[in-house]
Write a protein that holds these residues in place. Structure first.
Motif, PDB file in Angstrom:
ATOM      1  N   UNK A 130       0.835  -1.207   0.000  1.00 47.09           N
ATOM      2  CA  UNK A 130       0.000   0.000   0.000  1.00 47.09           C
ATOM      3  C   UNK A 130       0.870   1.258   0.000  1.00 47.09           C
ATOM      4  N   UNK A 131       1.896   1.242   0.851  1.00 48.33           N
ATOM      5  CA  UNK A 131       2.792   2.402   0.913  1.00 48.33           C
ATOM      6  C   UNK A 131       3.469   2.621  -0.442  1.00 48.33           C
ATOM      7  N   UNK A 132       3.886   1.525  -1.047  1.00 51.32           N
ATOM      8  CA  UNK A 132       4.526   1.622  -2.352  1.00 51.32           C
ATOM      9  C   UNK A 132       3.565   2.225  -3.369  1.00 51.32           C
ATOM     10  N   UNK A 133       2.309   1.778  -3.317  1.00 51.09           N
ATOM     11  CA  UNK A 133       1.325   2.285  -4.255  1.00 51.09           C
ATOM     12  C   UNK A 133       1.127   3.794  -4.063  1.00 51.09           C
ATOM     13  N   UNK A 134       1.104   4.232  -2.792  1.00 45.75           N
ATOM     14  CA  UNK A 134       0.950   5.662  -2.519  1.00 45.75           C
ATOM     15  C   UNK A 134       2.124   6.432  -3.126  1.00 45.75           C
ATOM     16  N   UNK A 135       3.334   5.919  -2.918  1.00 44.55           N
ATOM     17  CA  UNK A 135       4.499   6.583  -3.495  1.00 44.55           C
ATOM     18  C   UNK A 135       4.406   6.589  -5.019  1.00 44.55           C
ATOM     19  N   UNK A 136       3.880   5.517  -5.574  1.00 42.13           N
ATOM     20  CA  UNK A 136       3.718   5.429  -7.014  1.00 42.13           C
ATOM     21  C   UNK A 136       2.765   6.493  -7.549  1.00 42.13           C
ATOM     22  N   UNK A 137       1.691   6.751  -6.791  1.00 40.79           N
ATOM     23  CA  UNK A 137       0.741   7.785  -7.210  1.00 40.79           C
ATOM     24  C   UNK A 137       1.421   9.150  -7.210  1.00 40.79           C
ATOM     25  N   UNK A 138       2.252   9.394  -6.181  1.00 38.57           N
ATOM     26  CA  UNK A 138       2.991  10.656  -6.150  1.00 38.57           C
ATOM     27  C   UNK A 138       3.905  10.763  -7.376  1.00 38.57           C
ATOM     28  N   UNK A 139       4.507   9.640  -7.729  1.00 39.47           N
ATOM     29  CA  UNK A 139       5.369   9.632  -8.915  1.00 39.47           C
ATOM     30  C   UNK A 139       4.570  10.041 -10.148  1.00 39.47           C
ATOM     31  N   UNK A 140       3.371   9.474 -10.268  1.00 37.06           N
ATOM     32  CA  UNK A 140       2.521   9.791 -11.416  1.00 37.06           C
ATOM     33  C   UNK A 140       2.193  11.288 -11.442  1.00 37.06           C
TER      34      UNK A 140
END
Lengths: 115, 193, 460
Positions: free
Chosen positions: C428-438
């Motif tokens: 989940x944390x990784x996904x959140x960071x991924x959204x920030x990347x996007x």
């Protein structure tokens, strides 16, 4: 600050040794760094970089060895999670110290202070 | 030039600083390799001792002499160019290259002997180290010779003189590294029991 | 822009950024599928999302490399491109072929795609990263050959510099090693050997040459440091990259049924693989420190420095972390690999292409550097993307360590899926960071359209 060749060379050697202490020559590098420090005079560029090197390495020792040690001791020697956090932390922090020492090395080559 | 040098601190390293970075890295590679060899040997002493005897020490010895004298010739070349004698420098470099060629030929004889006996990297741990260490060094001899050859070509074009011969020193430094590694490698793999 | 024909790079860069967006979107979808397994099922199953994510990455990086080469080579060679028309034709062929392939992945089941493209005649599909249908692969080879011919003729008939020669070597190597993807032996161990000859020798061999030369070029341009100094560094970096990288392939051969000497060769040589990346950092720091001028394109300088640092961290440190055989025995194929893969690809190759784009794009649009607002936005996007990538990596690293412990190291090892459920928090944390990347990526794209005060440039 007047910078002569000998001081410049000693300054870059000090930063090189400081970087080595973080990487390939732990402890030995620090001893050489202290010996280099003894050769320097106050208010010179080589003294400046010897001090920077000593500071970086002392800080690294605290941040890497002491903090990592505390993480394991406080988290419990048997707890695998404390080891996992410690390892992740150690790798990241160690890499950051190497980068800082590298920047110091590059600055010392040109005989300028860090900032 | 000695007058000039005595006034300041002597120049630390001959040749270009860049090659010393490279040499340092190379020595690191070989250093790691040697340590690994030592550790593995200590765990398999009998195996290592047994198969060490199958190596051709005479050829190894001859190769050692070839590389050492070749290193000497290269030193002569550096001296020659310091005396502004380009022709002599080139001759000594050729002599150095001849030493390297001799090394490669003898090594090829040694390898063909081993390969025809069906020995390969996978035969056993000792041969694995023997082959990978010496072959890796073999490649360094080839690289060193290419560097020397480049120096010869530049020297012939008149690129070097007594005032400006960093290139010759650079090539020589690398060649000495190749020699030095062999001087450690040879006793380690062929002789020490 | 010194030469008219450098302009073809613009097409390539725009396509690259477009595909980059696609890659990140699929990354975000897949990141969610890690924790919500049936998200978008059956339209986009996990394996398809993964294939699209990795294939788009490779394709857009290739677009980026080609664009960079088309921009860099005329200027270095001091002549127009041999054939700008050929470059444009190849662009469209590559784009259409790439798009059709991705649509093929998404619209038909993979097995059917194999049938449709007559994979039986020359079976090359079904291997990670090389999933492209055989005809696409042939298309890639044709495009690569035409591209090499084009830039080769430009280089050989123009001024030859160390940078162009290193770049050409890297690009030729890229094309040559790709040929291994056509060889698909029945023996699965042999198959893996040759598969790694493509994958490894690309990213840990010839791509490093491409990266080093692109970085060197941008650094010369933005710092004004002597070419001679930079070339010397370039030589040493590529020598170390090849010495360590070629035999370093061995670190993929530890546990796949290969002879055990690979454990030694792989460990020793790949332990040295961080060195060229470290030298790149040292080199970039040094050159920027010695700069003769302050280039108005601050964003490009930042990207260049960022590339050097992140490549060292991602490829160097995170690679070393799990490269030694005894460590890899436990971490092999866990999330540690994913952590390394993410930061290494971003730090080394994504960032070097973005560095080139950042430097070249304003020039192709008739400016020296983007306006102040645009640069500020671009720098914000740099930090958003880079920091979120650091967090993606850290979360995956921790997930990887936990996974390694629970699944491989503990006294009572647990099965894969049981372990995966315990990693949900990290995913989940990784996904959140991924959204920030996007978001960072969107900001990056927006920065190209931002209007603002033009930067002043003092002529050299």
């Amino acid at each position: 600050m007047e910078v002569d060749e000998v001081q410049l060379k000693r300054a870059s050697r000090a930063s090189l040794v400081s970087l080595s202490n973080l990487t390939v020559l732990p402890v030995i590098g620090f001893i050489i760094l202290l010996l280099l420090y003894k050769k320097t005079a106050p208010d010179t560029i080589d003294r400046y970089y010897a001090v920077i090197g000593i500071k970086i390495n002392l800080l690294a020792a605290v941040a890497l060895l002491l903090v990592s040690g505390l993480m394991v001791v406080m988290g419990g020697f048997e707890s695998h999670m404390s080891w996992i956090y410690m390892l992740s932390y150690f790798v990241t922090a160690h890499a950051l110290f190497i980068l800082v020492a590298t920047w110091a090395l590059v600055r010392s080559w040109s005989g300028k202070k860090l900032r | 030039m000695s007058v000039q040098l005595s006034e300041t601190e002597p120049k630390l390293l001959p040749g270009d600083l860049a090659i010393w970075f490279f040499i340092f890295m190379e020595l690191l590679v070989f250093g790691i390799f040697f340590i690994v060899y030592a550790v593995m040997r200590s765990q398999n002493i009998e195996l290592f001792n047994e198969y060490q005897l199958t190596l051709n020490r005479e050829l190894g010895m001859a190769n050692t002499l070839l590389l050492i004298s070749s290193s000497y010739f290269v030193v002569r070349a550096v001296h020659a160019i310091r005396g502004d004698d380009v022709n002599r420098c080139v001759y000594w470099l050729y002599a150095g290259l001849a030493g390297g060629t001799g090394f490669l030929i003898l090594k090829a004889v040694e390898y063909s002997d081993k390969f025809s006996a069906g020995i390969g990297l996978g035969t056993n741990t000792f041969y694995m180290f023997y082959l990978s260490l010496t072959m890796f060094h073999f490649l360094h001899v080839v690289l060193g010779m290419l560097i020397l050859l480049a120096v010869v070509i530049k020297a012939k074009r008149g690129a070097y003189s007594a005032d400006n011969h960093t290139g010759v020193e650079t090539g020589a430094s690398y060649w000495h590294m190749v020699d030095l590694v062999w001087i450690i490698l040879f006793p380690l793999v062929y002789i020490i029991r | 822009m010194k030469y008219e024909s450098q302009g073809v790079a613009k097409l390539y860069f725009i396509a690259a950024i477009g595909l980059f967006v696609g890659q990140i979107l699929f990354g975000a979808i897949m990141g969610l599928q890690y924790v919500m397994g049936d998200f978008l099922f059956p339209e986009i199953p996990f394996n398809v999302a993964r294939m699209v994510h990795t294939n788009l990455l490779i394709v857009w990086l290739l677009f980026g490399f080609m664009g960079s080469a088309y921009f860099l080579i005329p200027e270095e060679s001091e002549r127009e491109l041999y054939s700008p028309l050929l470059a444009k034709i190849m662009f469209w062929i590559f784009l259409v072929a790439g798009a059709l392939t991705i649509l093929g992945y998404l619209l038909v089941p993979y097995a059917q795609l194999a049938d449709l493209t007559m994979n039986d005649l020359l079976p090359t599909m079904g291997r990670e990263f090389l999933e492209q249908p055989t005809i696409t692969k042939i298309g890639i080879v044709i495009v690569a050959l035409a591209f090499l011919f084009n830039i080769g003729m430009t280089i050989l008939t123009g001024r030859k510099t160390v940078i162009t020669l290193v770049l050409l070597t890297g690009l030729v190597g890229l094309a040559v090693f790709f040929l291994f993807s056509f060889y698909n032996p029945d023996n699965i161990v042999l198959d893996k050997y040759f598969w790694w000859f493509v994958v490894h020798l690309w990213v840990e061999g010839v791509w490093e040459l491409i990266m080093a030369s692109l970085l060197a070029y941008v650094l010369i341009k933005v710092t004004g440091v002597d070419r001679e100094v930079i070339e010397k560094w370039l030589y040493i970096i590529i020598a170390m990259a090849l010495i360590s990288g070629l035999i370093g392939t061995g670190h993929h051969f530890y546990w796949i049924g290969t002879p055990d000497y690979w454990q030694w060769l792989g460990s020793v040589f790949s332990a040295l693989e961080p060195i060229p990346f470290f030298m790149m950092t040292l080199f970039a720091f040094n050159v920027v420190n010695k700069r003769r001028r302050d280039h108005p394109n601050k964003a490009a300088v930042l990207w260049a420095l960022g590339t050097a640092v992140m490549a060292f961290l991602g490829a160097g440190v995170w690679g070393f972390l799990h490269t030694l055989a005894p460590v890899n025995y436990y971490t092999h194929g866990t999330q540690v690999t994913a952590a390394h893969g993410h930061m290494a690809f971003y730090g080394a190759y994504v960032m070097v292409v973005l560095t080139m784009i950042s430097y070249a794009m304003p020039i192709m649009r008739g400016q020296k550097a983007a306006n102040e607002t645009a640069q500020k936005l671009e720098i914000h996007s740099f930090w958003l993307m880079t920091i979120s990538m650091v967090f993606i990596t850290l979360f995956l690293t921790v997930a990887g360590f936990v996974q390694t412990y629970l699944q491989r190291y503990s006294d009572e090892p647990q099965s894969f899926m049981v372990v995966q459920e315990q990693l949900a928090t990290w995913y989940w944390l990784r996904e959140a960071a991924g959204v920030v990347f996007l978001l960072g990526l969107f900001l990056y794209i927006y920065s190209f359209f931002a209007k603002g005060k033009e930067v002043e440039f003092v002529e050299e």
